[in-house]
Write a protein that holds these residues in place. Structure first.
Motif, PDB file in Angstrom:
ATOM      1  N   SER A  50       4.808  55.007  25.497  1.00  0.00           N
ATOM      2  CA  SER A  50       4.141  56.302  25.704  1.00  0.00           C
ATOM      3  C   SER A  50       2.731  56.242  25.105  1.00  0.00           C
ATOM      4  N   TYR A  51       1.912  57.254  25.434  1.00  0.00           N
ATOM      5  CA  TYR A  51       0.545  57.279  24.908  1.00  0.00           C
ATOM      6  C   TYR A  51       0.547  57.254  23.383  1.00  0.00           C
ATOM      7  N   SER A  52       1.459  58.017  22.777  1.00  0.00           N
ATOM      8  CA  SER A  52       1.464  58.084  21.305  1.00  0.00           C
ATOM      9  C   SER A  52       1.889  56.744  20.694  1.00  0.00           C
ATOM     10  N   GLU A  53       2.816  56.046  21.349  1.00  0.00           N
ATOM     11  CA  GLU A  53       3.243  54.740  20.831  1.00  0.00           C
ATOM     12  C   GLU A  53       2.099  53.719  20.937  1.00  0.00           C
ATOM     13  N   ILE A  54       1.389  53.773  22.090  1.00  0.00           N
ATOM     14  CA  ILE A  54       0.245  52.862  22.265  1.00  0.00           C
ATOM     15  C   ILE A  54      -0.823  53.174  21.204  1.00  0.00           C
ATOM     16  N   ALA A  55      -1.032  54.474  20.970  1.00  0.00           N
ATOM     17  CA  ALA A  55      -2.025  54.894  19.979  1.00  0.00           C
ATOM     18  C   ALA A  55      -1.671  54.340  18.601  1.00  0.00           C
ATOM     19  N   GLU A  56      -0.378  54.336  18.283  1.00  0.00           N
ATOM     20  CA  GLU A  56       0.085  53.835  16.988  1.00  0.00           C
ATOM     21  C   GLU A  56      -0.160  52.322  16.874  1.00  0.00           C
ATOM     22  N   VAL A  57       0.168  51.597  17.964  1.00  0.00           N
ATOM     23  CA  VAL A  57      -0.010  50.140  17.954  1.00  0.00           C
ATOM     24  C   VAL A  57      -1.495  49.789  17.839  1.00  0.00           C
ATOM     25  N   MET A  58      -2.321  50.519  18.604  1.00  0.00           N
ATOM     26  CA  MET A  58      -3.754  50.170  18.643  1.00  0.00           C
ATOM     27  C   MET A  58      -4.563  50.859  17.556  1.00  0.00           C
ATOM     28  N   ASP A  59      -3.895  51.691  16.776  1.00  0.00           N
ATOM     29  CA  ASP A  59      -4.553  52.425  15.704  1.00  0.00           C
ATOM     30  C   ASP A  59      -5.690  53.306  16.238  1.00  0.00           C
ATOM     31  N   LEU A  60      -5.382  54.033  17.313  1.00  0.00           N
ATOM     32  CA  LEU A  60      -6.361  54.933  17.935  1.00  0.00           C
ATOM     33  C   LEU A  60      -5.739  56.313  18.098  1.00  0.00           C
ATOM     34  N   SER A  61      -6.577  57.277  18.524  1.00  0.00           N
ATOM     35  CA  SER A  61      -6.012  58.604  18.795  1.00  0.00           C
ATOM     36  C   SER A  61      -5.405  58.614  20.201  1.00  0.00           C
ATOM     37  N   VAL A  62      -4.518  59.575  20.437  1.00  0.00           N
ATOM     38  CA  VAL A  62      -3.858  59.661  21.752  1.00  0.00           C
ATOM     39  C   VAL A  62      -4.896  59.893  22.850  1.00  0.00           C
ATOM     40  N   SER A  63      -5.904  60.714  22.570  1.00  0.00           N
ATOM     41  CA  SER A  63      -6.908  60.985  23.605  1.00  0.00           C
ATOM     42  C   SER A  63      -7.704  59.721  23.938  1.00  0.00           C
ATOM     43  N   SER A  64      -7.940  58.865  22.934  1.00  0.00           N
ATOM     44  CA  SER A  64      -8.646  57.597  23.204  1.00  0.00           C
ATOM     45  C   SER A  64      -7.814  56.716  24.119  1.00  0.00           C
ATOM     46  N   VAL A  65      -6.498  56.701  23.862  1.00  0.00           N
ATOM     47  CA  VAL A  65      -5.614  55.891  24.699  1.00  0.00           C
ATOM     48  C   VAL A  65      -5.617  56.433  26.133  1.00  0.00           C
ATOM     49  N   GLU A  66      -5.563  57.744  26.262  1.00  0.00           N
ATOM     50  CA  GLU A  66      -5.608  58.371  27.603  1.00  0.00           C
ATOM     51  C   GLU A  66      -6.864  57.936  28.342  1.00  0.00           C
ATOM     52  N   SER A  67      -7.976  58.004  27.630  1.00  0.00           N
ATOM     53  CA  SER A  67      -9.250  57.629  28.233  1.00  0.00           C
ATOM     54  C   SER A  67      -9.269  56.140  28.604  1.00  0.00           C
ATOM     55  N   LEU A  68      -8.730  55.301  27.703  1.00  0.00           N
ATOM     56  CA  LEU A  68      -8.688  53.859  27.980  1.00  0.00           C
ATOM     57  C   LEU A  68      -7.873  53.553  29.230  1.00  0.00           C
ATOM     58  N   LEU A  69      -6.710  54.209  29.332  1.00  0.00           N
ATOM     59  CA  LEU A  69      -5.836  53.956  30.489  1.00  0.00           C
ATOM     60  C   LEU A  69      -6.478  54.470  31.777  1.00  0.00           C
ATOM     61  N   HIS A  70      -7.158  55.616  31.677  1.00  0.00           N
ATOM     62  CA  HIS A  70      -7.831  56.177  32.847  1.00  0.00           C
ATOM     63  C   HIS A  70      -8.891  55.202  33.362  1.00  0.00           C
ATOM     64  N   ARG A  71      -9.694  54.673  32.421  1.00  0.00           N
ATOM     65  CA  ARG A  71     -10.761  53.744  32.820  1.00  0.00           C
ATOM     66  C   ARG A  71     -10.176  52.427  33.332  1.00  0.00           C
ATOM     67  N   ALA A  72      -9.085  51.977  32.694  1.00  0.00           N
ATOM     68  CA  ALA A  72      -8.451  50.725  33.133  1.00  0.00           C
ATOM     69  C   ALA A  72      -7.973  50.848  34.574  1.00  0.00           C
ATOM     70  N   LYS A  73      -7.316  51.979  34.878  1.00  0.00           N
ATOM     71  CA  LYS A  73      -6.792  52.179  36.229  1.00  0.00           C
ATOM     72  C   LYS A  73      -7.926  52.283  37.243  1.00  0.00           C
ATOM     73  N   LYS A  74      -9.002  52.956  36.853  1.00  0.00           N
ATOM     74  CA  LYS A  74     -10.160  53.086  37.747  1.00  0.00           C
ATOM     75  C   LYS A  74     -10.761  51.718  38.056  1.00  0.00           C
ATOM     76  N   ASN A  75     -10.909  50.909  37.012  1.00  0.00           N
ATOM     77  CA  ASN A  75     -11.466  49.559  37.198  1.00  0.00           C
ATOM     78  C   ASN A  75     -10.573  48.704  38.083  1.00  0.00           C
ATOM     79  N   LEU A  76      -9.267  48.811  37.848  1.00  0.00           N
ATOM     80  CA  LEU A  76      -8.328  48.039  38.667  1.00  0.00           C
ATOM     81  C   LEU A  76      -8.423  48.466  40.124  1.00  0.00           C
ATOM     82  N   GLN A  77      -8.477  49.789  40.330  1.00  0.00           N
ATOM     83  CA  GLN A  77      -8.547  50.309  41.698  1.00  0.00           C
ATOM     84  C   GLN A  77      -9.792  49.798  42.415  1.00  0.00           C
ATOM     85  N   LYS A  78     -10.915  49.782  41.689  1.00  0.00           N
ATOM     86  CA  LYS A  78     -12.179  49.295  42.275  1.00  0.00           C
ATOM     87  C   LYS A  78     -12.015  47.854  42.735  1.00  0.00           C
TER      88      LYS A  78
END
Lengths: 145, 193
Positions: free
Chosen positions: B154-182
């Protein structure tokens, strides 16, 4: 909804990240546009790869390999000080000495050999005394014979 | 044996506890490494190193943290180091070698999945395409995407592993998916498959 908007939102649609309203708009467009539907199908198949790749089987020899690697690395760990000492201290010292010897011998070879003038004249005086051959044997007596 | 018991026994150097730990978390670590490096043999090699590191530094483990989070962190760091070293090696490789590596990657995929009935050439090509697209992502996006897709965190688990906030993880995943789609759209247009 046009094709360009769909291309921007498709991955989020396939991942189920879109709100209901937007999802319905996309679905409606996909039903109308065969090109976008083909792209959506292709993208879905590609993203499915990660699901297929998730490993469900466990390697039965995994623990044995971890243990062997651990034991191996422990024996290597003992000799690591010697290795570090050899690589970080002895090697540079050896090559430095080699370099110094090389430079020194190069300088020595390049230097002109100093001539000991005193000893050489002394030697000449001692071994080759002046000899006046004309006095010892004159040319006339030599020709007469 | 509970997680706390395993940790306690591991701290005193117990071998059965280590075996239990490897058995419990093998799949988690191997899957995470595979998601990062996309090669089964390399992933298993890295996973072995992860467990060795855990065995050696278990005394550093804080009791308030989750063991799985710690394992994810070590697995991700080790995989990123592996990718960095591999990149350095590839930089010195000639073109021929890189072609050979790609062929090997395809053969590898075929070998590992040959028993899978639906896994054919097209799927192998799709896998290579997706792996390349994931590999091209920036480091943090790659980590977040891998943990989300291969480990279903989940976003919160990823945030814990990466030592980031949940919103940062959301943003990272959003950008990752956008880049992949491109990347995938570009490839679809060029008819890569």
């Amino acid at each position: 909804m046009n094709c360009k908007t769909l291309h921007k939102e498709l991955i989020f649609f396939l991942e189920g990240d879109l709100p209901l309203e937007k999802r319905e708009q996309l679905e409606a467009h996909l039903n109308e546009c065969p090109d976008c539907a083909a792209f959506a199908a292709d993208m879905k198949k590609t993203l499915q790869v990660t699901e297929d790749e998730k490993s469900t089987e466990v390697n039965p020899f995994f623990y044995t390999r971890v243990k062997a690697k651990l034991e191996n690395s422990e024996t290597q760990h003992i000799g690591i000080f010697e290795k570090v000492f050899l690589r970080k201290v002895l090697q540079p010292v050896f090559f430095s000495i080699l370099l110094i010897i090389g430079v020194y011998s190069g300088i020595k070879i390049g230097q002109p050999t100093p001539v000991n003038v005193f000893s050489s004249t002394q030697f000449d005086q001692e071994t080759v005394p002046y000899l006046n051959e004309m006095e010892t044997e004159s040319i006339e007596t030599f020709l007469m014979e | 044996m509970s997680e706390a018991e395993i940790i306690e026994k591991l701290k005193s150097g117990s071998e059965p506890a280590f075996k239990q730990l490897v058995e419990n978390y093998q799949k988690l670590v191997v899957n995470t490494c595979f998601g990062m490096v996309h090669n089964k043999h390399d992933a298993e090699d890295i996973a072995q190193d992860v467990f060795i590191e855990v065995y050696r530094s278990i005394h550093k483990f804080r009791a308030d943290a989750k063991l799985s989070t710690w394992l994810y962190r070590i697995a991700v760091n080790r995989s990123l180091n592996f990718i960095r070293d591999n990149k350095k090696r590839k930089w010195f490789q000639s073109f021929e070698d890189s072609v050979e590596t790609k062929t090997k990657a395809l053969q590898n995929l075929a070998a590992t999945k040959s028993d899978h009935p639906g896994f054919q050439l097209e799927n192998q090509q799709r896998a290579v395409l997706l792996h390349e697209a994931i590999a091209a992502l920036p480091k943090n996006q790659k980590v977040a995407f891998t943990l989300s897709k291969y480990e279903d965190l989940s976003y919160s688990e990823i945030a814990e592993v990466m030592d980031l906030s949940v919103s940062s993880v959301e943003s990272l995943l959003h950008r990752a998916k956008k880049n992949l789609q491109k990347k995938l759209y570009r490839c679809y247009k060029k008819k890569c498959l």
